[in-house]
Design an enzyme around this catalytic site. Structure first.
Site, short mmCIF file in Angstrom:
data_model
loop_
_atom_site.label_atom_id
_atom_site.label_comp_id
_atom_site.label_asym_id
_atom_site.label_seq_id
_atom_site.Cartn_x
_atom_site.Cartn_y
_atom_site.Cartn_z
N ASP A 50 82.69 89.77 26.62
CA ASP A 50 82.44 90.16 28.02
C ASP A 50 82.66 91.67 28.11
O ASP A 50 81.81 92.43 27.68
CB ASP A 50 83.42 89.33 28.88
CG ASP A 50 83.19 89.43 30.37
OD1 ASP A 50 83.30 90.55 30.90
OD2 ASP A 50 82.93 88.40 31.02
N ASP A 96 86.44 78.43 29.87
CA ASP A 96 87.16 77.73 30.93
C ASP A 96 87.19 78.48 32.24
O ASP A 96 86.99 79.70 32.30
CB ASP A 96 88.61 77.48 30.50
CG ASP A 96 89.42 78.77 30.51
OD1 ASP A 96 89.00 79.73 29.81
OD2 ASP A 96 90.42 78.84 31.23
N ARG A 152 86.34 73.42 29.52
CA ARG A 152 86.07 73.78 28.12
C ARG A 152 85.27 72.69 27.40
O ARG A 152 84.54 72.96 26.47
CB ARG A 152 87.39 73.97 27.35
CG ARG A 152 88.21 75.16 27.82
CD ARG A 152 89.30 75.45 26.80
NE ARG A 152 90.36 76.31 27.30
CZ ARG A 152 90.31 77.63 27.30
NH1 ARG A 152 89.24 78.26 26.88
NH2 ARG A 152 91.33 78.34 27.74
N1 HPA Z 1 83.87 82.56 31.56
C1 HPA Z 1 85.03 82.14 31.02
N2 HPA Z 1 85.85 82.95 30.34
C2 HPA Z 1 85.48 84.25 30.21
C3 HPA Z 1 84.29 84.75 30.77
C4 HPA Z 1 83.43 83.85 31.48
O1 HPA Z 1 82.35 84.20 32.01
N3 HPA Z 1 84.23 86.07 30.44
C5 HPA Z 1 85.35 86.34 29.73
N4 HPA Z 1 86.12 85.26 29.57
#
Ligand code: HPA
Ligand code: MG
Length: 178
Positions: free
Chosen positions: A106, A162, A168
C-alpha cells in the site's frame, strides 16, 4: 454474495477468486523463471500474507525455504504511521536471495522498513512478491518486483487481508462500499 458486512462496514465484491488465482499463478511462474537453479529464502509477512503464501508455495518449483516474520502498521482502514518491531527473523540470511512475500503493498512503509533491516544482513539480493499493489498509495522508490494485481487506492478485504482482524478467510476480494 455481492455485499457483505464486517463489523460496522459494508463491503462489495471487487475481485473474484478466479482472477486472483490466475494472477497468483502468473506470479509463481515469474518467480520460477527468476530463481531457476537458485536457493531462495521466502520471508512471509504475518498475518496477512499466509493465504497468498500458501497458494503461491504450491506452485513454486525452485529450491526454497520459508520463514515467517511479523510487522504491522495498520489498524482499521487508516494507516497509523506507527511501525512496530520486526519479529520472527532468526535465520542467518548471509549470501541468500531473499523474497519478501506480502499480501499487499500500500504505502510501502512496511516493505521499506523490512528492506532497511535486511540491508545489514549481507543478503545477496532482496526482492518482493505481493498479491496486491496500490501504485497510487505507494510512497517509496524501491521497485516492487512481482505483482499479482495492481488496484486503485481503495480499502479491500479477503484472501488474507482484514478489516479489524476479520475477513481474512474470504475467497474473493471485497472493497469497502462507497
Ligand atoms: N486492506 C487491508 N489491509 C491493508 C490494506 C487494505 O486495503 N492496505 C494496507 N493494509
Ligand atoms: Mg501485509
Amino acid at each position: 454474495m455481492n455485499k457483505i458486512t464486517l463489523g460496522d462496514r459494508c463491503f462489495e465484491l471487487f475481485i473474484p477468486h478466479s482472477e486472483i488465482d490466475k494472477a497468483i499463478a502468473e506470479v509463481a511462474q515469474a518467480i520460477n523463471r527468476e530463481y531457476e537453479n537458485n536457493c531462495l529464502m521466502l520471508l512471509i509477512t504475518l498475518n496477512g500474507a499466509i493465504v497468498f503464501a500458501a497458494d503461491l508455495l504450491k506452485q513454486l518449483t525452485v529450491d526454497c525455504r520459508i520463514s515467517c516474520i511479523k510487522l504491522s502498521s495498520y489498524s482499521g482502514t487508516e494507516c497509523t504511521h506507527t511501525i512496530k518491531d520486526l519479529i520472527g527473523l532468526t535465520e542467518d540470511l548471509t549470501n541468500q536471495r531473499v523474497l519478501i512475500i506480502e499480501d499487499i503493498v500500500d504505502t510501502g512503509n512496511t516493505y521499506a522498513y523490512i528492506v532497511d533491516i535486511l540491508k545489514n544482513q549481507n543478503v545477496k539480493d532482496i526482492k518482493i512478491a505481493t498479491m496486491i499493489f496500490k501504485p497510487d498509495a505507494y510512497k517509496h522508490s524501491l521497485p516492487v518486483h512481482f505483482v499479482g494485481l495492481p488496484i486503485p487506492d481503495k480499502f479491500i478485504v479477503g484472501r488474507g487481508l482484514d478489516y479489524n482482524g476479520t475477513g481474512r478467510n474470504l475467497i474473493d476480494i471485497y472493497q469497502v462500499c462507497e
